[in-house]
Design a protein around this motif. Structure first.
Motif, PDB file in Angstrom:
ATOM      1  N   SER A  63      -9.122 -18.589  37.051  1.00 31.87           N
ATOM      2  CA  SER A  63      -9.565 -19.854  36.470  1.00 31.87           C
ATOM      3  C   SER A  63     -11.086 -19.868  36.357  1.00 31.87           C
ATOM      4  O   SER A  63     -11.789 -19.231  37.151  1.00 31.87           O
ATOM      5  N   ALA A  64     -11.575 -20.600  35.363  1.00 33.22           N
ATOM      6  CA  ALA A  64     -13.018 -20.702  35.159  1.00 33.22           C
ATOM      7  C   ALA A  64     -13.338 -21.972  34.397  1.00 33.22           C
ATOM      8  O   ALA A  64     -12.495 -22.509  33.673  1.00 33.22           O
ATOM      9  N   SER A  65     -14.564 -22.430  34.560  1.00 30.63           N
ATOM     10  CA  SER A  65     -15.062 -23.570  33.787  1.00 30.63           C
ATOM     11  C   SER A  65     -15.789 -23.042  32.562  1.00 30.63           C
ATOM     12  O   SER A  65     -16.478 -22.019  32.627  1.00 30.63           O
ATOM     13  N   GLY A  66     -15.638 -23.729  31.446  1.00 24.67           N
ATOM     14  CA  GLY A  66     -16.255 -23.261  30.214  1.00 24.67           C
ATOM     15  C   GLY A  66     -16.688 -24.385  29.315  1.00 24.67           C
ATOM     16  O   GLY A  66     -16.623 -25.567  29.676  1.00 24.67           O
ATOM     17  N   THR A 241      -4.544 -21.071  29.267  1.00 23.44           N
ATOM     18  CA  THR A 241      -4.335 -22.502  29.031  1.00 23.44           C
ATOM     19  C   THR A 241      -5.655 -23.223  29.250  1.00 23.44           C
ATOM     20  O   THR A 241      -6.337 -22.993  30.253  1.00 23.44           O
ATOM     21  N   VAL A 242      -6.009 -24.090  28.309  1.00 19.01           N
ATOM     22  CA  VAL A 242      -7.270 -24.823  28.370  1.00 19.01           C
ATOM     23  C   VAL A 242      -6.975 -26.303  28.545  1.00 19.01           C
ATOM     24  O   VAL A 242      -6.117 -26.866  27.860  1.00 19.01           O
ATOM     25  N   THR A 243      -7.683 -26.934  29.477  1.00 22.66           N
ATOM     26  CA  THR A 243      -7.603 -28.382  29.667  1.00 22.66           C
ATOM     27  C   THR A 243      -9.002 -28.968  29.547  1.00 22.66           C
ATOM     28  O   THR A 243      -9.993 -28.316  29.890  1.00 22.66           O
ATOM     29  N   TRP A 244      -9.067 -30.221  29.076  1.00 24.28           N
ATOM     30  CA  TRP A 244     -10.350 -30.877  28.812  1.00 24.28           C
ATOM     31  C   TRP A 244     -10.674 -31.896  29.899  1.00 24.28           C
ATOM     32  O   TRP A 244      -9.831 -32.719  30.279  1.00 24.28           O
ATOM     33  N   ASN A 245     -11.907 -31.838  30.390  1.00 22.97           N
ATOM     34  CA  ASN A 245     -12.344 -32.806  31.406  1.00 22.97           C
ATOM     35  C   ASN A 245     -12.457 -34.213  30.832  1.00 22.97           C
ATOM     36  O   ASN A 245     -12.162 -35.198  31.519  1.00 22.97           O
ATOM     37  N   ALA A 246     -12.880 -34.318  29.569  1.00 21.67           N
ATOM     38  CA  ALA A 246     -13.103 -35.629  28.964  1.00 21.67           C
ATOM     39  C   ALA A 246     -11.873 -36.157  28.231  1.00 21.67           C
ATOM     40  O   ALA A 246     -11.899 -37.291  27.741  1.00 21.67           O
ATOM     41  N   LEU A 247     -10.811 -35.352  28.153  1.00 16.73           N
ATOM     42  CA  LEU A 247      -9.606 -35.770  27.436  1.00 16.73           C
ATOM     43  C   LEU A 247      -8.399 -35.621  28.361  1.00 16.73           C
ATOM     44  O   LEU A 247      -7.744 -34.569  28.374  1.00 16.73           O
ATOM     45  N   PRO A 248      -8.124 -36.620  29.181  1.00 13.06           N
ATOM     46  CA  PRO A 248      -6.998 -36.523  30.123  1.00 13.06           C
ATOM     47  C   PRO A 248      -5.691 -36.217  29.390  1.00 13.06           C
ATOM     48  O   PRO A 248      -5.354 -36.850  28.398  1.00 13.06           O
ATOM     49  N   GLY A 249      -4.980 -35.223  29.878  1.00  7.18           N
ATOM     50  CA  GLY A 249      -3.705 -34.849  29.289  1.00  7.18           C
ATOM     51  C   GLY A 249      -3.804 -33.861  28.149  1.00  7.18           C
ATOM     52  O   GLY A 249      -2.789 -33.297  27.723  1.00  7.18           O
ATOM     53  N   ALA A 252      -4.309 -26.980  25.525  1.00  8.00           N
ATOM     54  CA  ALA A 252      -4.140 -26.099  24.375  1.00  8.00           C
ATOM     55  C   ALA A 252      -3.962 -24.672  24.844  1.00  8.00           C
ATOM     56  O   ALA A 252      -4.516 -24.270  25.881  1.00  8.00           O
ATOM     57  N   ALA A 253      -3.178 -23.918  24.069  1.00  5.46           N
ATOM     58  CA  ALA A 253      -3.008 -22.492  24.354  1.00  5.46           C
ATOM     59  C   ALA A 253      -4.232 -21.739  23.840  1.00  5.46           C
ATOM     60  O   ALA A 253      -4.828 -22.092  22.826  1.00  5.46           O
ATOM     61  N   ALA A 254      -4.608 -20.698  24.570  1.00  6.22           N
ATOM     62  CA  ALA A 254      -5.776 -19.901  24.201  1.00  6.22           C
ATOM     63  C   ALA A 254      -5.452 -18.424  24.377  1.00  6.22           C
ATOM     64  O   ALA A 254      -4.482 -18.052  25.048  1.00  6.22           O
ATOM     65  N   LYS A 255      -6.280 -17.595  23.767  1.00  3.89           N
ATOM     66  CA  LYS A 255      -6.108 -16.145  23.898  1.00  3.89           C
ATOM     67  C   LYS A 255      -7.468 -15.529  24.197  1.00  3.89           C
ATOM     68  O   LYS A 255      -8.473 -15.878  23.569  1.00  3.89           O
ATOM     69  N   VAL A 291     -14.556 -27.697  29.671  1.00  2.00           N
ATOM     70  CA  VAL A 291     -13.125 -27.456  29.829  1.00  2.00           C
ATOM     71  C   VAL A 291     -12.873 -26.571  31.042  1.00  2.00           C
ATOM     72  O   VAL A 291     -13.786 -25.986  31.619  1.00  2.00           O
ATOM     73  N   GLU A 292     -11.609 -26.495  31.422  1.00  2.00           N
ATOM     74  CA  GLU A 292     -11.143 -25.560  32.444  1.00  2.00           C
ATOM     75  C   GLU A 292     -10.122 -24.647  31.785  1.00  2.00           C
ATOM     76  O   GLU A 292      -9.224 -25.122  31.085  1.00  2.00           O
ATOM     77  N   VAL A 293     -10.272 -23.353  32.002  1.00  5.34           N
ATOM     78  CA  VAL A 293      -9.353 -22.387  31.407  1.00  5.34           C
ATOM     79  C   VAL A 293      -8.703 -21.562  32.509  1.00  5.34           C
ATOM     80  O   VAL A 293      -9.350 -21.195  33.495  1.00  5.34           O
ATOM     81  N   SER A 294      -7.408 -21.313  32.374  1.00  8.65           N
ATOM     82  CA  SER A 294      -6.638 -20.578  33.371  1.00  8.65           C
ATOM     83  C   SER A 294      -5.838 -19.478  32.683  1.00  8.65           C
ATOM     84  O   SER A 294      -5.204 -19.725  31.651  1.00  8.65           O
ATOM     85  N   VAL A 295      -5.882 -18.269  33.262  1.00  9.82           N
ATOM     86  CA  VAL A 295      -5.176 -17.120  32.703  1.00  9.82           C
ATOM     87  C   VAL A 295      -4.244 -16.551  33.771  1.00  9.82           C
ATOM     88  O   VAL A 295      -4.668 -16.296  34.908  1.00  9.82           O
TER      89      VAL A 295
END
Length: 396
Positions: A63-66, A241-249, A252-255, A291-295
């Motif tokens: 996981s990482a912040s981006g 998988t990407v999640t947004w700090n400012a957009l609860p819920g 998005a899928a990422a590659k 955002v936060e991204v997890s692989v």
């Protein structure tokens, strides 16, 4: 003859103080013993717990912040220096490739072109005379070639006074105003061909700077940094998988598109930059959002596993403490995938066995009362006997 006992010289006030001190000391000792016993019982009862050995899926992730950024950017700069006379766009405007963005004063560039064309006419006339005289024309031909090059450069100079969009996108920055001076780049990198204006920029180069910055906000990506230990687990093409700090819920899928070949070191912490592409964007997504991204970098299905906190590792040797018949027994195990919170057990344990997790305990020299010991650090009042001395006033 009756002997009289020696007098101790104790006054009634002193006797009262001694009796009171003994009574307070007895009460405090009783209270300390009661509280200490209760605290010891509570601490001892919560020092460890047991968890069962389970069968299921073990997952390891990185996981990482981006930050969200445009996947395609361009920095447009004038090729010819001069005073800005026109600016046709502002931040937020959408532009098309080749659209005129701004202009600088072209008088000096036009004078240079006029002079270059006049020199070319003169060189051509000299060549014509040499040919008519049937004399050596090599020098005249060289002068014509040079004059033609000068005209071509002067034409580029005039064209460089007009700034055109090197790509379609949205204007995100304008670094000058009408009347200000603009420095020329003298070359074109990633823009249109000669004579078509200039653009000192290229795709995916957000660090470049120019007179006008353009970004394609319809194509966004995520830029992040990961620790060097995690970077070795990443490979291009892995899903995330990407999640947004400012957009609860929002999710998005990422590659994973790229891992920087070179590391960045700051305060003795080594990290590697990574870039993720986004196929679909949730509503409300903007460039610059955090955002936060997890692989997922490892997964073992239908395996025996335990809570990772139950493992004790020394080098390549791993052990767990198993509860057998009410007794704690240390047992060596072979591990597999080390997940985020659980670890695969390849041998040494069976499903259903209870393993012990030792809970961290805190040591303290404080007594049962706040501040340590008894209230005030000793007897009531912060000293020895009441009043802080042997008798009122601190004397004998």
């Amino acid at each position: 003859m009756r002997r009289s006992l020696p007098r101790l010289g104790l006054s009634p006030a002193l006797l009262v103080n001694v009796v009171l001190a003994l009574a307070v000391a007895g009460a405090a000792t009783w209270a300390y013993t009661s509280f200490a016993s209760a605290e010891a019982a509570e601490t001892g009862g919560g020092s460890s717990r047991t968890v069962p050995v389970t069968q299921g899926t073990v997952t390891a992730t990185v996981s990482a912040s981006g930050t969200v950024q445009s996947a395609s950017t361009a920095s447009a700069s004038f090729e010819t220096s001069g005073t800005v006379t026109e600016i046709h766009v502002q931040v937020g405007d959408k532009v098309t490739k080749g659209q005129v963005l701004a202009k600088v004063d072209d008088k000096a560039a036009q004078r240079q072109l006029d002079a270059a064309e006049a020199n070319l006419d003169a060189a051509q006339a000299a060549l014509d005379r040499a040919e008519e005289a049937d004399s050596d024309t090599s020098e005249a031909e060289a002068q014509v070639d040079q004059a033609e090059l000068d005209v071509s450069e002067a034409e580029d100079g005039v064209a460089g006074t007009t700034l055109k969009a090197p790509m379609a996108g949205t204007v995100t920055a304008v670094s000058g105003t009408v009347g200000s001076s603009a420095s020329g780049s003298g070359s074109s990198d990633g823009g249109s061909g000669p004579g078509g204006g200039s653009s000192g920029g290229s795709d995916s180069d957000s660090s470049s700077s120019g007179f006008i910055q353009i970004e394609d906000l319809t194509r966004l990506e995520v830029s992040a940094s990961v620790a060097e230990a995690d970077a070795t687990k990443l490979k291009t093409g892995q899903a995330g998988t990407v999640t947004w700090n400012a957009l609860p819920g929002a999710e998005a899928a990422a590659k994973l598109a790229a891992v920087d070949p070179n590391a960045t070191s700051e305060n003795n912490v080594v990290t590697y930059g990574v870039t993720f592409t986004l196929d679909e964007l949730p509503d409300g997504v903007r460039a610059g959002q955090s955002v936060e991204v997890s692989v997922t970098v490892g997964q073992a299905d239908n395996v025996v596993y335990v809570n990772s906190a139950a493992l004790t590792s020394v080098g390549n040797r791993h052990t767990v403490t198993v509860l057998e018949g009410g007794q704690q027994v240390v047992r060596a195990v072979e591990i597999g995938l080390e997940g985020d919170s659980s670890t695969e057990i390849k041998s040494g344990l069976t499903v259903g066995e209870q393993v012990v997790i030792n809970m961290p305990t805190t040591s303290s020299n404080q007594g049962p009362f706040p501040g340590g010991g008894f209230p005030g650090g000793g007897f009531p009042g912060g000293g020895g006997a009441p009043g802080g001395g042997a008798r009122p006033g601190g004397g004998r």
